[in-house]
Design a protein around this motif. Structure first.
Motif, PDB file in Angstrom:
ATOM      1  N   PRO A  45       0.847  -1.201   0.000  1.00 27.61           N
ATOM      2  CA  PRO A  45       0.000   0.000   0.000  1.00 27.61           C
ATOM      3  C   PRO A  45       0.880   1.248   0.000  1.00 27.61           C
ATOM      4  CG  PRO A  45      -0.002  -1.028   2.170  1.00 27.61           C
ATOM      5  CD  PRO A  45       0.740  -1.942   1.244  1.00 27.61           C
ATOM      6  N   SER A  46       0.520   2.193  -0.835  1.00 32.64           N
ATOM      7  CA  SER A  46       1.307   3.418  -0.918  1.00 32.64           C
ATOM      8  C   SER A  46       1.021   4.281   0.302  1.00 32.64           C
ATOM      9  CB  SER A  46       0.970   4.188  -2.197  1.00 32.64           C
ATOM     10  OG  SER A  46      -0.398   4.513  -2.210  1.00 32.64           O
ATOM     11  N   LYS A  47       2.063   4.901   0.800  1.00 24.83           N
ATOM     12  CA  LYS A  47       1.919   5.746   1.979  1.00 24.83           C
ATOM     13  C   LYS A  47       1.740   7.192   1.527  1.00 24.83           C
ATOM     14  CE  LYS A  47       4.658   2.801   4.954  1.00 24.83           C
ATOM     15  NZ  LYS A  47       5.837   2.715   5.830  1.00 24.83           N
ATOM     16  N   LYS A  48       0.519   7.588   1.339  1.00 26.36           N
ATOM     17  CA  LYS A  48       0.222   8.958   0.948  1.00 26.36           C
ATOM     18  C   LYS A  48      -0.221   9.727   2.183  1.00 26.36           C
ATOM     19  CE  LYS A  48      -1.295   7.923  -3.737  1.00 26.36           C
ATOM     20  NZ  LYS A  48      -2.406   8.003  -4.680  1.00 26.36           N
ATOM     21  N   LYS A  49       0.257  10.946   2.282  1.00 22.75           N
ATOM     22  CA  LYS A  49      -0.189  11.780   3.386  1.00 22.75           C
ATOM     23  C   LYS A  49      -1.614  12.220   3.101  1.00 22.75           C
ATOM     24  CE  LYS A  49       4.291  13.620   4.734  1.00 22.75           C
ATOM     25  NZ  LYS A  49       5.075  14.847   4.946  1.00 22.75           N
ATOM     26  N   LYS A  50      -2.432  12.079   4.095  1.00 22.94           N
ATOM     27  CA  LYS A  50      -3.814  12.516   3.929  1.00 22.94           C
ATOM     28  C   LYS A  50      -3.866  14.022   4.151  1.00 22.94           C
ATOM     29  CE  LYS A  50      -5.930   8.189   5.254  1.00 22.94           C
ATOM     30  NZ  LYS A  50      -6.874   7.510   6.148  1.00 22.94           N
ATOM     31  N   VAL A  51      -4.180  14.734   3.099  1.00 20.49           N
ATOM     32  CA  VAL A  51      -4.256  16.190   3.153  1.00 20.49           C
ATOM     33  C   VAL A  51      -5.711  16.570   3.369  1.00 20.49           C
ATOM     34  CG1 VAL A  51      -3.825  18.316   1.884  1.00 20.49           C
ATOM     35  CG2 VAL A  51      -2.297  16.365   1.595  1.00 20.49           C
ATOM     36  N   ALA A  52      -5.937  17.342   4.399  1.00 12.72           N
ATOM     37  CA  ALA A  52      -7.300  17.795   4.685  1.00 12.72           C
ATOM     38  C   ALA A  52      -7.687  18.838   3.644  1.00 12.72           C
ATOM     39  CB  ALA A  52      -7.379  18.392   6.080  1.00 12.72           C
ATOM     40  N   PRO A  53      -8.894  18.757   3.113  1.00  9.61           N
ATOM     41  CA  PRO A  53      -9.315  19.769   2.134  1.00  9.61           C
ATOM     42  C   PRO A  53      -9.412  21.131   2.811  1.00  9.61           C
ATOM     43  CG  PRO A  53     -11.163  18.375   2.761  1.00  9.61           C
ATOM     44  CD  PRO A  53      -9.934  17.794   3.389  1.00  9.61           C
ATOM     45  N   PRO A  54      -9.114  22.205   2.066  1.00 12.72           N
ATOM     46  CA  PRO A  54      -9.196  23.540   2.674  1.00 12.72           C
ATOM     47  C   PRO A  54     -10.628  23.853   3.081  1.00 12.72           C
ATOM     48  CG  PRO A  54      -8.915  23.693   0.304  1.00 12.72           C
ATOM     49  CD  PRO A  54      -8.764  22.252   0.671  1.00 12.72           C
TER      50      PRO A  54
END
Length: 74
Positions: A45-54
């Motif tokens: 599984p790719s480790k992507k940072k979860k970016v909160a939407p603005p």
């Protein structure tokens, strides 16, 4: 009666070192081929940072207008 003479010949052939060596090589070759054929690489599984939407921009009410635009006009 020739069947009795056939059995010692078969045993001599099976006991020969070349037949044993080739048999072992064939078993290894088939095992490796079977492993390669059924090998499936596990997907990491790719480790992507979860970016909160603005946050959404604040809603303007219908009666209000931008004050900055009126002051500049005067």
């Amino acid at each position: 009666m020739e069947k009795i003479a056939f059995v010692p010949l078969v045993l001599e052939v099976l006991k020969d070192w070349r037949v044993i060596f080739i048999t072992i090589l064939m078993i290894l070759f088939v095992s490796i081929g079977n492993y390669v054929q059924h090998y499936v690489k596990k997907v990491k599984p790719s480790k992507k940072k979860k970016v909160a939407p603005p946050p959404p921009p604040p809603k303007k009410e219908e009666g209000e207008e931008e004050e900055g635009g009126e002051e500049e006009a005067q």
